[in-house]
Design a protein around this motif. Structure first.
Motif, PDB file in Angstrom:
ATOM      1  N   LEU A 344      -2.355  -7.484 -15.650  1.00 24.51           N
ATOM      2  CA  LEU A 344      -0.968  -7.087 -15.416  1.00 24.51           C
ATOM      3  C   LEU A 344      -0.918  -5.926 -14.417  1.00 24.51           C
ATOM      4  O   LEU A 344      -0.030  -5.883 -13.551  1.00 24.51           O
ATOM      5  CB  LEU A 344      -0.310  -6.690 -16.736  1.00 24.51           C
ATOM      6  CG  LEU A 344       1.120  -6.146 -16.656  1.00 24.51           C
ATOM      7  CD1 LEU A 344       2.055  -7.160 -16.017  1.00 24.51           C
ATOM      8  CD2 LEU A 344       1.621  -5.768 -18.047  1.00 24.51           C
ATOM      9  N   THR A 345      -1.867  -4.995 -14.528  1.00 26.65           N
ATOM     10  CA  THR A 345      -1.953  -3.908 -13.555  1.00 26.65           C
ATOM     11  C   THR A 345      -2.123  -4.462 -12.147  1.00 26.65           C
ATOM     12  O   THR A 345      -1.450  -4.035 -11.206  1.00 26.65           O
ATOM     13  CB  THR A 345      -3.124  -2.975 -13.898  1.00 26.65           C
ATOM     14  OG1 THR A 345      -2.911  -2.401 -15.186  1.00 26.65           O
ATOM     15  CG2 THR A 345      -3.263  -1.861 -12.875  1.00 26.65           C
ATOM     16  N   ASN A 346      -3.037  -5.429 -11.999  1.00 29.47           N
ATOM     17  CA  ASN A 346      -3.262  -6.023 -10.689  1.00 29.47           C
ATOM     18  C   ASN A 346      -2.011  -6.712 -10.164  1.00 29.47           C
ATOM     19  O   ASN A 346      -1.663  -6.567  -8.984  1.00 29.47           O
ATOM     20  CB  ASN A 346      -4.412  -7.031 -10.758  1.00 29.47           C
ATOM     21  CG  ASN A 346      -5.755  -6.402 -11.078  1.00 29.47           C
ATOM     22  OD1 ASN A 346      -6.659  -7.085 -11.531  1.00 29.47           O
ATOM     23  ND2 ASN A 346      -5.903  -5.103 -10.854  1.00 29.47           N
ATOM     24  N   ALA A 347      -1.313  -7.447 -11.015  1.00 26.89           N
ATOM     25  CA  ALA A 347      -0.086  -8.137 -10.590  1.00 26.89           C
ATOM     26  C   ALA A 347       0.972  -7.134 -10.149  1.00 26.89           C
ATOM     27  O   ALA A 347       1.633  -7.316  -9.115  1.00 26.89           O
ATOM     28  CB  ALA A 347       0.434  -9.014 -11.721  1.00 26.89           C
ATOM     29  N   ALA A 348       1.135  -6.068 -10.939  1.00 24.56           N
ATOM     30  CA  ALA A 348       2.145  -5.066 -10.616  1.00 24.56           C
ATOM     31  C   ALA A 348       1.828  -4.368  -9.298  1.00 24.56           C
ATOM     32  O   ALA A 348       2.731  -4.104  -8.487  1.00 24.56           O
ATOM     33  CB  ALA A 348       2.251  -4.049 -11.749  1.00 24.56           C
ATOM     34  N   HIS A 349       0.559  -4.082  -9.045  1.00 28.46           N
ATOM     35  CA  HIS A 349       0.183  -3.399  -7.814  1.00 28.46           C
ATOM     36  C   HIS A 349       0.283  -4.324  -6.603  1.00 28.46           C
ATOM     37  O   HIS A 349       0.642  -3.876  -5.503  1.00 28.46           O
ATOM     38  CB  HIS A 349      -1.216  -2.825  -7.948  1.00 28.46           C
ATOM     39  CG  HIS A 349      -1.280  -1.638  -8.853  1.00 28.46           C
ATOM     40  ND1 HIS A 349      -2.464  -0.987  -9.162  1.00 28.46           N
ATOM     41  CD2 HIS A 349      -0.309  -0.960  -9.518  1.00 28.46           C
ATOM     42  CE1 HIS A 349      -2.208   0.023  -9.985  1.00 28.46           C
ATOM     43  NE2 HIS A 349      -0.910   0.043 -10.219  1.00 28.46           N
ATOM     44  N   LEU A 350      -0.036  -5.586  -6.772  1.00 27.37           N
ATOM     45  CA  LEU A 350       0.150  -6.535  -5.672  1.00 27.37           C
ATOM     46  C   LEU A 350       1.631  -6.637  -5.314  1.00 27.37           C
ATOM     47  O   LEU A 350       1.988  -6.782  -4.141  1.00 27.37           O
ATOM     48  CB  LEU A 350      -0.408  -7.903  -6.051  1.00 27.37           C
ATOM     49  CG  LEU A 350      -1.935  -8.028  -6.020  1.00 27.37           C
ATOM     50  CD1 LEU A 350      -2.391  -9.284  -6.730  1.00 27.37           C
ATOM     51  CD2 LEU A 350      -2.442  -8.015  -4.570  1.00 27.37           C
ATOM     52  N   ARG A 351       2.472  -6.528  -6.309  1.00 29.07           N
ATOM     53  CA  ARG A 351       3.917  -6.573  -6.068  1.00 29.07           C
ATOM     54  C   ARG A 351       4.409  -5.314  -5.366  1.00 29.07           C
ATOM     55  O   ARG A 351       5.114  -5.389  -4.350  1.00 29.07           O
ATOM     56  CB  ARG A 351       4.654  -6.753  -7.401  1.00 29.07           C
ATOM     57  CG  ARG A 351       6.168  -6.680  -7.312  1.00 29.07           C
ATOM     58  CD  ARG A 351       6.787  -6.803  -8.697  1.00 29.07           C
ATOM     59  NE  ARG A 351       8.232  -6.687  -8.636  1.00 29.07           N
ATOM     60  CZ  ARG A 351       8.904  -5.526  -8.704  1.00 29.07           C
ATOM     61  NH1 ARG A 351       8.234  -4.379  -8.831  1.00 29.07           N
ATOM     62  NH2 ARG A 351      10.216  -5.505  -8.638  1.00 29.07           N
ATOM     63  N   SER A 352       4.049  -4.143  -5.918  1.00 28.95           N
ATOM     64  CA  SER A 352       4.604  -2.889  -5.399  1.00 28.95           C
ATOM     65  C   SER A 352       3.928  -2.426  -4.116  1.00 28.95           C
ATOM     66  O   SER A 352       4.568  -1.864  -3.227  1.00 28.95           O
ATOM     67  CB  SER A 352       4.514  -1.792  -6.462  1.00 28.95           C
ATOM     68  OG  SER A 352       3.157  -1.507  -6.783  1.00 28.95           O
ATOM     69  N   ARG A 353       2.628  -2.653  -3.994  1.00 29.82           N
ATOM     70  CA  ARG A 353       1.887  -2.128  -2.848  1.00 29.82           C
ATOM     71  C   ARG A 353       1.755  -3.126  -1.703  1.00 29.82           C
ATOM     72  O   ARG A 353       1.684  -2.731  -0.530  1.00 29.82           O
ATOM     73  CB  ARG A 353       0.498  -1.676  -3.294  1.00 29.82           C
ATOM     74  CG  ARG A 353       0.512  -0.495  -4.260  1.00 29.82           C
ATOM     75  CD  ARG A 353      -0.843  -0.258  -4.898  1.00 29.82           C
ATOM     76  NE  ARG A 353      -1.896  -0.069  -3.898  1.00 29.82           N
ATOM     77  CZ  ARG A 353      -3.200  -0.027  -4.200  1.00 29.82           C
ATOM     78  NH1 ARG A 353      -3.581  -0.157  -5.468  1.00 29.82           N
ATOM     79  NH2 ARG A 353      -4.095   0.147  -3.251  1.00 29.82           N
ATOM     80  N   ALA A 354       1.710  -4.412  -2.025  1.00 32.01           N
ATOM     81  CA  ALA A 354       1.472  -5.424  -0.991  1.00 32.01           C
ATOM     82  C   ALA A 354       2.668  -6.338  -0.755  1.00 32.01           C
ATOM     83  O   ALA A 354       2.597  -7.222   0.097  1.00 32.01           O
ATOM     84  CB  ALA A 354       0.243  -6.254  -1.358  1.00 32.01           C
TER      85      ALA A 354
END
Length: 455
Positions: A344-354
């Motif tokens: 979930l951390t990875n999904a959230a960061h791909l959304r917000s950062r990429a």
């Protein structure tokens, strides 16, 4: 489907009303009571914010009530009581698994269930019961499935309702769980009633017996053969994923030439010992993007329940540096109810950062919530629980949102599962790309110059 959940305190009271034979002896009962108090103490000392979802008064009263009732309960009822107590705390990293303890293991019925958008259906069973494939579950003994769902949900530690969608079907086939909650009349057998009036009485099996069964899957990909594994990733396999799963890969990528898409499946947040590290796989994917070949990149996290979030950092950082790719709507992240913790951390960061678009159904974790589960060992009863020790903030802009936002919603019907289709991947491939304004304000194509030239 999502159903209303009874408050855990209601079920704690219900267990008392149902009544039960006493524990085997007074000494055994006292051990459970002492470990209950020890559990409550450790939760208070170690949890990052124990009363974020339940008041101190309600929690302490629930502990006192369970402590008083323990001498009147069977061991499975005590285990379920512990689970209901921790479910009151309201986060998925503070939990107690009643049927999967060091010394105490609940038995199984010989079917596997899944909650699809059109109900809870049989996804796998033995050759003897293969006529049940696809049957929608209506009731167990005299308990309607909606009521059984509510009761079981009170034993499940959860950040949001998708945890119940994920976990309840597993617990519906655990005999001691069904009996302890009054769903089934016996802990040794139960009658399952399916749509069309089909009834089947199952007998409880030990884990060893369950593993020896001649399993079959309703997934037509296997054409009546036994699946290589009964894990979820195998049960939901498609022609695209099966070959890689059979090689026991945690992560892999492929190029879908017709769709001009790089597809990356990432199933565990760990480097695999016998394969190149994930950073090398990420580097290859980024090279493909830089080469202008793919029209889109799809990162599939649906079968990933966590691990170490930093394993994926090379991919996330690389895509963040290429944020224009995501802003053009060409980066998709597939998520589902199994996506949890580090995934979930990875999904959230791909959304917000990429700038990724999220596709599928909401994950079973809150974007910002108590996390970093650590074990609590209760030596007297040889049981264990987990406790959230840190607050993880994956995206401050989402505040206390219960779910990671989903841009393109997609889920399975049973028919799609049976036909080995992947409606979530199909939705990502069908999603329209965007046009991003150039620095001068004019719109530019969503694809890179190299891809445009190929056209």
């Amino acid at each position: 489907m999502r159903w209303f959940r009874l408050p855990a305190l209601v079920l704690l009271s219900l267990a008392a009303v149902l009544g039960a034979p006493a524990c085997s002896d007074e000494v055994d009962s006292e051990r459970w009571r002492r470990d209950l108090r020890d559990l409550a103490r450790q939760l208070s000392e170690r949890h990052v914010d124990l009363f974020h979802a339940v008041s101190r008064e309600s929690f302490e009263q629930a502990v006192a009530d369970l402590d008083q009732r323990i001498p009147t309960l069977t061991r499975p009822e005590i285990l379920v009581g512990f689970a209901q107590l921790l479910a009151l705390i309201g986060d998925g990293h503070t939990s107690f698994y009643p049927g999967n303890q060091k010394k105490w293991m609940f038995r199984f019925y010989p079917i596997k269930l899944w909650s699809f958008s059109d109900g809870i259906h049989v996804t796998a069973t033995t050759t003897e019961h293969a006529d049940l494939f696809g049957r929608r579950l209506i009731q167990i003994d005299e308990t309607p499935i909606e009521d059984a769902y509510r009761r079981i949900s009170t034993t499940i530690a959860a950040d949001n309702d998708m945890e119940y969608e994920y976990t309840v079907p597993f617990e519906l086939v655990r005999p001691e769980m069904l009996h302890a909650l009054g769903i089934a009349e016996s802990a040794d057998a139960a009658e399952f009633v399916f749509e069309g009036g089909v009834r089947r009485t199952f007998e409880a099996l030990t884990l060893r017996q369950w593993r020896k069964l001649d399993w079959r899957s309703a997934n037509s990909l296997y054409e009546g053969r036994r699946p290589p594994s009964m894990r979820l990733d195998f049960l939901f396999a498609t022609a695209l994923s099966l070959e890689h799963l059979e090689e026991r890969k945690y992560y892999w990528s492929t190029y879908l030439a017709e769709e001009r898409t790089v597809y990356l499946q990432y199933n565990q947040c760990w480097d695999q010992e016998d394969r190149p590290p994930f950073s090398e796989v990420a580097a290859e994917v980024l090279e493909q993007i830089d080469g202008g070949r793919p029209e889109r990149l799809i990162v599939d996290l649906r079968q990933n329940s966590g691990g170490e979030p930093l394993i994926a950092e090379p991919l996330i950082a690389g895509l963040a540096q290429r944020r224009r790719f995501g802003e053009a709507g060409r980066l998709f992240v597939l998520v589902g109810r199994r996506t949890f913790s580090a995934a979930l951390t990875n999904a959230a960061h791909l959304r917000s950062r990429a700038g990724a678009r999220i596709v599928g159904e909401p994950p079973r974790g809150k974007p910002n919530h108590p996390s970093e589960g650590r074990d609590i060992d209760l030596e007297r009863t040889r049981t264990w629980a987990t406790v959230a020790t840190q607050f993880v903030e994956r995206d401050p802009s989402l505040g206390d949102a219960a779910y990671l936002p989903v841009d393109v919603e997609a889920s399975y019907t049973f028919e799609q599962y049976r036909d080995a289709r992947d409606p979530v991947l199909e939705a990502a491939l069908a999603a329209e790309l965007r046009r991003v304004p150039s620095a001068a304000g004019a719109a530019v194509p969503e694809t890179s110059p190299a891809v445009s030239a190929e056209r």
